[in-house]
Scaffold this active site. Structure first.
Site, PDB file in Angstrom:
ATOM      1  N   GLN A  86      -4.310  -4.585   7.097  1.00 21.80           N
ATOM      2  CA  GLN A  86      -5.892  -5.913   6.229  1.00 21.80           C
ATOM      3  C   GLN A  86      -5.579  -6.561   7.378  1.00 21.80           C
ATOM      4  OE1 GLN A  86      -7.890  -5.075   5.617  1.00 21.80           O
ATOM      5  NE2 GLN A  86      -7.360  -2.990   4.219  1.00 21.80           N
TER       6      GLN A  86
ATOM      7  N   HIS B 168       0.881  -0.995   0.317  1.00 19.34           N
ATOM      8  CA  HIS B 168       0.434   0.103   0.178  1.00 19.34           C
ATOM      9  C   HIS B 168       0.963   1.024  -0.566  1.00 19.34           C
ATOM     10  CE1 HIS B 168      -2.764   3.361   1.888  1.00 19.34           C
ATOM     11  NE2 HIS B 168      -3.711   2.224   1.467  1.00 19.34           N
TER      12      HIS B 168
ATOM     13  N   ASP C 277       2.647  -5.033   7.599  1.00 11.08           N
ATOM     14  CA  ASP C 277       1.515  -4.047   7.989  1.00 11.08           C
ATOM     15  C   ASP C 277       0.485  -4.708   8.383  1.00 11.08           C
ATOM     16  OD1 ASP C 277      -0.860  -2.517   6.995  1.00 11.08           O
ATOM     17  OD2 ASP C 277       0.895  -1.510   5.329  1.00 11.08           O
TER      18      ASP C 277
ATOM     19  N   LYS D 254     -10.432  -0.041  10.605  1.00  6.97           N
ATOM     20  CA  LYS D 254     -10.830  -0.873  10.108  1.00  6.97           C
ATOM     21  C   LYS D 254     -10.874  -2.548  10.818  1.00  6.97           C
ATOM     22  CE  LYS D 254      -6.760  -0.024   6.669  1.00  6.97           C
ATOM     23  NZ  LYS D 254      -7.854   0.823   5.060  1.00  6.97           N
TER      24      LYS D 254
ATOM     25  N   CYS E 128      -4.796   2.617  -3.526  1.00  4.35           N
ATOM     26  CA  CYS E 128      -3.190   3.193  -2.861  1.00  4.35           C
ATOM     27  C   CYS E 128      -2.006   2.085  -3.294  1.00  4.35           C
ATOM     28  CB  CYS E 128      -3.256   3.265  -1.556  1.00  4.35           C
ATOM     29  SG  CYS E 128      -5.161   4.545  -1.518  1.00  4.35           S
TER      30      CYS E 128
END
Ligand code: 7TS
Length: 412
Positions: free
Chosen positions: A208, A127, A205, A231, A369
């Site tokens: 998600q 991203h 990261d 999220k 992104c």
């Protein structure tokens, strides 16, 4: 923890006030969960309760409300440590989100440890928030960027190249856990282990992943792990950076100001240890309190159950889309996370999203992104449906019907 079969998923759906509405005269089907999740009543109530009963600034006062606010704020830190199995609450830094968490590492760890000629290793799936901060750091330090390549539309990394890429010049390897545009689940424990053997610092990261599957930072073996509250059913504006104690101890402060100091003189100041050294000024206080409620809510369902539900919906959606003609589907055949990216032949992704919206179905279209990845795959954008535990198979059926209608419309 209950088994996924015994969970009443439709009852959980009732916990989300926003889901019970019509959009353009159709029942809302919210399939934009990778962008942000919806909030259960428990989280909304926690925010209201805080503002109605306990609101005060943290860490400064010794009055009752300030103590309550401070206790709730620090309890959220302890809860967050448990959520990702950090060894200590001192390894949890509150930020504005994944983006700020990564910027914090690039700004502080990067300033301390990177020099010209060093290499920052990323993957082609990243991203923008795990690309641009490193590009800015590279421009400042003279370090270079290298990438683990993706193999194609399946969005899978070619890890056979990893050993060759892990050269002595690599100082940090920053990787996405679950790709927001492909749905790939990277084997981050293996990737971190291979880097760690060579003394390379690792960042995962988890934007998600954190709210979708069980996350254990000690099992993953990463030095840093970043995620966003919004999220995972929490509020916007609150995020988390996990940093391993030994690595945080080497890092200079991020921003300067109140809360992060031990003592201040007119010429020089002494700073607190982590995590407070990285949290200057009045923090977002309601954010961690809402996040705490969200983490309790998710873990009452069980993230292993959420993951099975996510995967069931995504596999079903990918299978149904796969039965259509003139469609290009992205992402892995096996172990797909809870989303599907696709393109209809001769139809722009934005047109798909606009027409789906008319049918009450909220999708996302664009580069997500991940512009360099889109270019690598030879596309400008994709349409994406992304799921969470409150979504149903019946909603996927509605979505498929809407896509069929869009195909008919453009074929006419
Ligand atoms: N990393 C990944 C993998 C993401 O998917 C996102 C946001 C971020 C980082 C940034 O998170 P933030 O909370 O700091 O903004 N992804 C998306 C998306 O897929 N659509 O909108 C935002």
């Amino acid at each position: 923890m209950s088994d996924t079969k015994t969970i009443d998923w439709s009852k959980l759906r009732a916990d989300f006030p926003i889901l019970h509405q019509q959009v353009h005269g159709k029942p809302l089907v919210y399939f934009d969960n990778a962008a942000t999740s919806q909030k259960p009543r428990a989280v909304i109530d926690a925010l209201v309760h805080y503002y109605e009963h306990d609101n005060a600034n943290v860490h400064r006062g010794i009055h009752e409300l300030s103590n309550r606010a401070t206790n709730a704020f620090e309890a959220a830190r302890t809860r967050t440590a448990k959520f990702i199995n950090a060894k200590s609450a001192d390894e949890i830094i509150f930020t504005r989100g994944t983006t700020e968490s990564i910027n914090l590492v690039a700004a502080t760890w990067g300033a301390k440890h990177l020099k010209a000629g060093d290499v920052i290793l990323l993957t082609e799936l990243e991203h923008h928030s795990n690309l641009v901060p490193w590009q800015m750091l590279a421009a400042k330090t003279g370090a270079k960027l290298a990438y683990v390549p993706v193999t194609g539309d399946d969005g899978v990394l070619d890890l056979s190249q990893l050993d060759a890429l892990l050269t002595p010049a690599v100082k940090i390897f920053s990787m996405v856990h679950i790709s927001n545009s492909m749905g790939t689940v990277n084997p981050v424990a293996e990737m971190c282990a291979r880097a760690k053997k060579l003394g390379i610092v690792t960042l995962v990261d988890g934007a998600q992943s954190a709210g979708h599957l069980p996350v254990d930072v000690q099992t993953i073996g990463c030095d840093f792990f970043a995620f966003s509250g919004h999220k995972i059913c929490g509020p916007t504006g609150i995020g988390v950076l996990y940093g391993r104690t030994e690595v945080l101890a080497t890092m200079p402060p991020y921003q300067g100001g109140g809360e992060m100091i031990l003592s201040v003189g007119y010429q020089k100041s002494d700073f607190k240890p982590a995590p407070h050294r990285f949290e200057a000024g009045t923090p977002d206080i309601s954010g961690p309190i809402g996040l705490h409620a969200a983490m309790d809510y998710l873990d009452a369902i069980g993230r292993a159950n959420i993951w099975r539900h996510d995967q069931e919906l995504a596999n079903y959606a990918a299978e149904q889309l796969g039965s259509l003609k003139n469609i290009r589907i992205f992402g892995p055949k096996n172990n797909r996370a809870g989303l599907v990216s696709f393109l209809l032949k001769d139809v722009h992704a934005h047109d798909v999203v606009t027409l789906a919206d008319q049918g009450g179905v909220a999708l996302r279209g664009g580069h997500h992104c991940t512009q360099p990845l889109m270019h690598k795959l030879g596309v400008e954008s994709t349409a994406r449906a992304s799921f969470y535990f409150y979504n149903t198979k019946a909603e996927v059926d509605t979505f498929i019907e809407v896509i069929k209608e869009i195909q008919k419309f453009f074929a006419a």
